[in-house]
Design an enzyme around this catalytic site. Structure first.
Site, mmCIF file in Angstrom:
data_model
loop_
_atom_site.group_PDB
_atom_site.id
_atom_site.type_symbol
_atom_site.label_atom_id
_atom_site.label_comp_id
_atom_site.label_asym_id
_atom_site.label_seq_id
_atom_site.Cartn_x
_atom_site.Cartn_y
_atom_site.Cartn_z
ATOM 1 N N ASP A 105 0.840 -1.197 0.000
ATOM 2 C CA ASP A 105 0.000 0.000 0.000
ATOM 3 C C ASP A 105 0.881 1.255 0.000
ATOM 4 O O ASP A 105 2.024 1.208 0.448
ATOM 5 C CB ASP A 105 -0.847 0.076 1.282
ATOM 6 C CG ASP A 105 -1.715 -1.136 1.478
ATOM 7 O OD1 ASP A 105 -2.074 -1.763 0.470
ATOM 8 O OD2 ASP A 105 -2.010 -1.444 2.654
HETATM 9 N N1 URA Z 1 -0.759 -5.832 4.257
HETATM 10 C C1 URA Z 1 -1.288 -4.599 4.194
HETATM 11 O O1 URA Z 1 -2.290 -4.314 4.831
HETATM 12 N N2 URA Z 1 -0.692 -3.694 3.421
HETATM 13 C C2 URA Z 1 0.437 -3.933 2.720
HETATM 14 O O2 URA Z 1 0.945 -3.039 2.038
HETATM 15 C C3 URA Z 1 0.985 -5.218 2.788
HETATM 16 C C4 URA Z 1 0.366 -6.155 3.567
#
Ligand code: URA
Length: 246
Positions: A105
Protein backbone atom coordinates in the site's frame (compact mmCIF):
# COMPACT_ATOMS: atom_id res chain seq x y z
CA UNK A 1 24.93 -23.11 -36.61
CA UNK A 2 23.28 -25.07 -33.80
CA UNK A 3 20.50 -23.28 -31.94
CA UNK A 4 20.58 -22.36 -28.27
CA UNK A 5 23.34 -22.28 -25.72
CA UNK A 6 25.16 -25.26 -24.30
CA UNK A 7 23.34 -26.26 -21.12
CA UNK A 8 26.50 -26.26 -18.97
CA UNK A 9 27.20 -22.67 -20.05
CA UNK A 10 23.66 -21.58 -19.11
CA UNK A 11 23.97 -23.31 -15.73
CA UNK A 12 27.40 -21.81 -15.04
CA UNK A 13 26.02 -18.34 -15.79
CA UNK A 14 23.19 -19.03 -13.37
CA UNK A 15 25.68 -19.67 -10.57
CA UNK A 16 25.93 -23.47 -10.45
CA UNK A 17 29.75 -23.44 -10.53
CA UNK A 18 32.24 -23.87 -13.36
CA UNK A 19 31.20 -25.32 -16.71
CA UNK A 20 32.98 -28.54 -15.71
CA UNK A 21 31.01 -28.69 -12.45
CA UNK A 22 27.82 -28.12 -14.43
CA UNK A 23 28.71 -30.94 -16.84
CA UNK A 24 28.93 -33.22 -13.82
CA UNK A 25 25.47 -32.09 -12.65
CA UNK A 26 24.14 -33.01 -16.09
CA UNK A 27 25.84 -36.41 -16.22
CA UNK A 28 24.55 -37.19 -12.73
CA UNK A 29 21.03 -36.75 -14.10
CA UNK A 30 20.24 -33.85 -11.76
CA UNK A 31 19.25 -31.43 -14.50
CA UNK A 32 15.96 -31.41 -16.41
CA UNK A 33 14.85 -29.32 -19.36
CA UNK A 34 11.09 -29.00 -19.80
CA UNK A 35 10.63 -31.95 -17.47
CA UNK A 36 13.03 -34.34 -19.28
CA UNK A 37 16.39 -35.40 -17.88
CA UNK A 38 19.07 -33.46 -19.71
CA UNK A 39 21.99 -35.02 -21.57
CA UNK A 40 25.49 -33.68 -22.01
CA UNK A 41 25.53 -31.77 -25.29
CA UNK A 42 21.97 -30.44 -24.95
CA UNK A 43 21.46 -26.88 -26.09
CA UNK A 44 18.79 -24.75 -24.49
CA UNK A 45 16.93 -21.48 -24.76
CA UNK A 46 16.73 -20.28 -21.17
CA UNK A 47 14.13 -17.66 -22.07
CA UNK A 48 11.54 -20.15 -23.18
CA UNK A 49 12.55 -23.47 -21.60
CA UNK A 50 12.17 -24.55 -18.00
CA UNK A 51 15.49 -25.67 -16.58
CA UNK A 52 15.67 -27.29 -13.16
CA UNK A 53 18.50 -28.58 -10.99
CA UNK A 54 17.42 -31.12 -8.37
CA UNK A 55 13.82 -30.24 -9.23
CA UNK A 56 14.30 -26.52 -8.53
CA UNK A 57 13.94 -23.83 -11.17
CA UNK A 58 17.16 -22.08 -12.16
CA UNK A 59 17.43 -18.29 -12.37
CA UNK A 60 18.82 -18.55 -15.85
CA UNK A 61 16.92 -16.15 -18.06
CA UNK A 62 19.60 -14.08 -19.78
CA UNK A 63 19.13 -10.40 -19.11
CA UNK A 64 16.90 -10.98 -16.09
CA UNK A 65 17.46 -8.45 -13.31
CA UNK A 66 16.21 -8.59 -9.74
CA UNK A 67 16.23 -5.57 -7.42
CA UNK A 68 15.36 -5.20 -3.78
CA UNK A 69 13.92 -1.81 -2.83
CA UNK A 70 13.18 -0.44 0.61
CA UNK A 71 9.99 1.42 -0.25
CA UNK A 72 9.38 4.59 1.73
CA UNK A 73 5.91 5.70 2.83
CA UNK A 74 3.96 7.70 0.22
CA UNK A 75 5.35 5.87 -2.82
CA UNK A 76 2.93 3.89 -4.94
CA UNK A 77 3.43 0.34 -6.18
CA UNK A 78 2.90 0.72 -9.89
CA UNK A 79 4.97 1.11 -13.03
CA UNK A 80 3.78 4.63 -13.73
CA UNK A 81 1.21 6.93 -12.22
CA UNK A 82 -0.92 9.20 -14.43
CA UNK A 83 -1.02 11.69 -11.53
CA UNK A 84 2.77 11.89 -11.50
CA UNK A 85 3.23 10.61 -7.94
CA UNK A 86 6.50 8.82 -7.11
CA UNK A 87 6.40 5.11 -7.95
CA UNK A 88 8.53 2.19 -6.81
CA UNK A 89 9.88 1.88 -10.37
CA UNK A 90 11.01 5.53 -10.41
CA UNK A 91 13.16 4.83 -7.33
CA UNK A 92 15.24 2.12 -9.02
CA UNK A 93 17.88 3.04 -11.57
CA UNK A 94 17.51 -0.02 -13.83
CA UNK A 95 18.84 -0.26 -17.39
CA UNK A 96 15.75 -2.21 -18.50
CA UNK A 97 12.01 -2.00 -17.88
CA UNK A 98 11.13 -3.58 -14.55
CA UNK A 99 7.93 -4.04 -12.59
CA UNK A 100 7.12 -4.66 -8.92
CA UNK A 101 6.41 -8.18 -7.66
CA UNK A 102 3.15 -7.92 -5.73
CA UNK A 103 2.26 -4.67 -4.03
CA UNK A 104 2.59 -2.66 -0.87
CA UNK A 105 0.00 0.00 0.00
CA UNK A 106 1.04 3.61 -0.48
CA UNK A 107 1.53 4.02 3.27
CA UNK A 108 3.32 0.72 3.78
CA UNK A 109 7.11 0.79 3.96
CA UNK A 110 9.71 -1.88 3.46
CA UNK A 111 11.00 -4.51 1.11
CA UNK A 112 9.67 -5.07 -2.37
CA UNK A 113 11.26 -6.91 -5.31
CA UNK A 114 11.30 -5.46 -8.81
CA UNK A 115 12.26 -7.48 -11.85
CA UNK A 116 11.76 -8.04 -15.57
CA UNK A 117 11.38 -11.81 -14.96
CA UNK A 118 7.68 -12.48 -15.47
CA UNK A 119 8.12 -16.16 -14.60
CA UNK A 120 9.49 -15.56 -11.12
CA UNK A 121 7.03 -12.72 -10.50
CA UNK A 122 4.15 -15.00 -11.40
CA UNK A 123 5.43 -17.81 -9.17
CA UNK A 124 5.98 -15.48 -6.21
CA UNK A 125 2.54 -13.88 -6.39
CA UNK A 126 0.65 -17.08 -7.21
CA UNK A 127 -1.76 -17.87 -4.33
CA UNK A 128 -0.31 -21.38 -4.06
CA UNK A 129 3.28 -20.17 -3.65
CA UNK A 130 2.88 -19.66 0.10
CA UNK A 131 6.00 -17.49 0.40
CA UNK A 132 6.29 -16.02 3.89
CA UNK A 133 6.08 -12.26 4.23
CA UNK A 134 7.10 -10.72 7.53
CA UNK A 135 5.84 -7.36 8.79
CA UNK A 136 6.54 -5.14 11.76
CA UNK A 137 3.34 -3.39 12.74
CA UNK A 138 2.70 -0.51 15.12
CA UNK A 139 -0.94 -0.50 16.13
CA UNK A 140 -3.18 1.67 18.26
CA UNK A 141 -3.26 0.41 21.85
CA UNK A 142 -1.57 -2.77 23.02
CA UNK A 143 -3.17 -6.04 21.80
CA UNK A 144 -3.96 -8.51 24.55
CA UNK A 145 -2.70 -12.10 24.45
CA UNK A 146 -6.25 -13.13 23.44
CA UNK A 147 -6.28 -10.68 20.52
CA UNK A 148 -2.87 -11.92 19.39
CA UNK A 149 -4.15 -15.51 19.60
CA UNK A 150 -7.04 -14.54 17.29
CA UNK A 151 -4.58 -13.20 14.73
CA UNK A 152 -2.57 -16.43 14.98
CA UNK A 153 -5.57 -18.68 14.55
CA UNK A 154 -7.25 -16.65 11.79
CA UNK A 155 -9.70 -13.77 11.73
CA UNK A 156 -12.82 -13.28 9.64
CA UNK A 157 -12.37 -10.69 6.89
CA UNK A 158 -14.95 -9.72 4.29
CA UNK A 159 -13.19 -12.04 1.79
CA UNK A 160 -12.99 -15.00 4.20
CA UNK A 161 -10.97 -16.30 7.13
CA UNK A 162 -7.25 -15.64 7.18
CA UNK A 163 -4.90 -18.62 7.32
CA UNK A 164 -2.94 -19.24 10.52
CA UNK A 165 -0.19 -16.66 10.98
CA UNK A 166 2.86 -16.34 13.19
CA UNK A 167 2.32 -13.38 15.47
CA UNK A 168 4.44 -12.14 18.32
CA UNK A 169 4.42 -9.02 20.47
CA UNK A 170 7.70 -7.14 20.09
CA UNK A 171 6.93 -4.31 22.53
CA UNK A 172 3.95 -2.23 23.61
CA UNK A 173 1.76 -1.76 20.51
CA UNK A 174 4.29 -3.39 18.19
CA UNK A 175 3.69 -6.81 16.60
CA UNK A 176 5.68 -9.01 14.25
CA UNK A 177 3.42 -10.86 11.80
CA UNK A 178 4.38 -13.54 9.31
CA UNK A 179 1.71 -14.36 6.74
CA UNK A 180 1.73 -16.66 3.73
CA UNK A 181 -1.19 -15.12 1.87
CA UNK A 182 -1.14 -11.92 -0.13
CA UNK A 183 -4.62 -10.46 0.08
CA UNK A 184 -5.28 -6.80 -0.47
CA UNK A 185 -4.46 -4.70 2.64
CA UNK A 186 -4.39 -7.95 4.59
CA UNK A 187 -2.34 -6.91 7.61
CA UNK A 188 -4.28 -3.66 8.05
CA UNK A 189 -7.58 -5.54 7.84
CA UNK A 190 -6.39 -8.28 10.23
CA UNK A 191 -5.41 -5.71 12.84
CA UNK A 192 -8.64 -3.81 12.30
CA UNK A 193 -10.53 -7.05 12.92
CA UNK A 194 -9.08 -7.21 16.44
CA UNK A 195 -9.85 -3.49 16.95
CA UNK A 196 -6.25 -2.26 16.76
CA UNK A 197 -5.86 0.03 13.75
CA UNK A 198 -2.46 0.07 12.07
CA UNK A 199 -0.38 3.19 12.66
CA UNK A 200 2.75 2.05 10.81
CA UNK A 201 3.43 -1.02 8.66
CA UNK A 202 6.86 -2.15 7.47
CA UNK A 203 7.63 -5.31 5.47
CA UNK A 204 10.90 -6.76 6.73
CA UNK A 205 11.16 -10.07 4.83
CA UNK A 206 10.00 -11.74 1.63
CA UNK A 207 10.66 -15.48 1.91
CA UNK A 208 14.43 -15.79 2.36
CA UNK A 209 15.11 -12.15 1.45
CA UNK A 210 15.78 -9.60 4.18
CA UNK A 211 18.12 -6.62 4.51
CA UNK A 212 18.04 -4.43 7.57
CA UNK A 213 20.87 -2.27 6.16
CA UNK A 214 18.98 -0.99 3.10
CA UNK A 215 17.86 2.56 3.87
CA UNK A 216 14.39 3.80 2.85
CA UNK A 217 14.38 4.77 -0.85
CA UNK A 218 17.50 2.68 -1.59
CA UNK A 219 17.68 -0.38 -3.78
CA UNK A 220 20.24 -2.99 -4.71
CA UNK A 221 20.53 -5.96 -7.03
CA UNK A 222 19.78 -9.35 -5.51
CA UNK A 223 22.73 -11.74 -5.64
CA UNK A 224 22.53 -14.95 -7.66
CA UNK A 225 22.39 -16.82 -4.37
CA UNK A 226 19.41 -14.76 -3.21
CA UNK A 227 17.58 -15.31 -6.50
CA UNK A 228 18.18 -19.04 -6.19
CA UNK A 229 16.84 -19.08 -2.63
CA UNK A 230 13.79 -17.15 -3.82
CA UNK A 231 13.17 -19.73 -6.56
CA UNK A 232 13.51 -22.51 -4.00
CA UNK A 233 11.09 -20.77 -1.65
CA UNK A 234 8.19 -20.72 -4.08
CA UNK A 235 8.01 -24.48 -3.70
CA UNK A 236 6.52 -25.00 -7.14
CA UNK A 237 7.90 -27.93 -9.05
CA UNK A 238 9.12 -27.96 -12.63
CA UNK A 239 5.88 -29.63 -13.72
CA UNK A 240 3.75 -26.85 -12.25
CA UNK A 241 5.96 -24.14 -13.67
CA UNK A 242 6.12 -25.60 -17.17
CA UNK A 243 2.35 -25.61 -17.38
CA UNK A 244 2.16 -22.12 -15.95
CA UNK A 245 0.34 -19.60 -18.15
CA UNK A 246 2.77 -17.02 -19.49
N1 URA B 1 -0.76 -5.83 4.26
C1 URA B 1 -1.29 -4.60 4.19
O1 URA B 1 -2.29 -4.31 4.83
N2 URA B 1 -0.69 -3.69 3.42
C2 URA B 1 0.44 -3.93 2.72
O2 URA B 1 0.94 -3.04 2.04
C3 URA B 1 0.99 -5.22 2.79
C4 URA B 1 0.37 -6.16 3.57
Amino acid sequence: MEEGERLQKTLARAGYGSRRACEILITEGRVTVDGRTAQLGNRVDALTQTICVDGKLTPSAPGAVYYLLNKPEGVITTVDDPQGRPTVVSLVDAPVRIFPVGRLDMNTEGLIILTNDGKLAHLLTHPSSGVAKEYLVRVEGDPSPAAIRRLREGVQLDDGMTAPAQVSRVSEGVLRLVIHEGRNRQVRRMCSAIDHEVIRLVRTRIGPIQDATLSPGSSRLLSIGEVRKLMDSVGITENASSTMPS
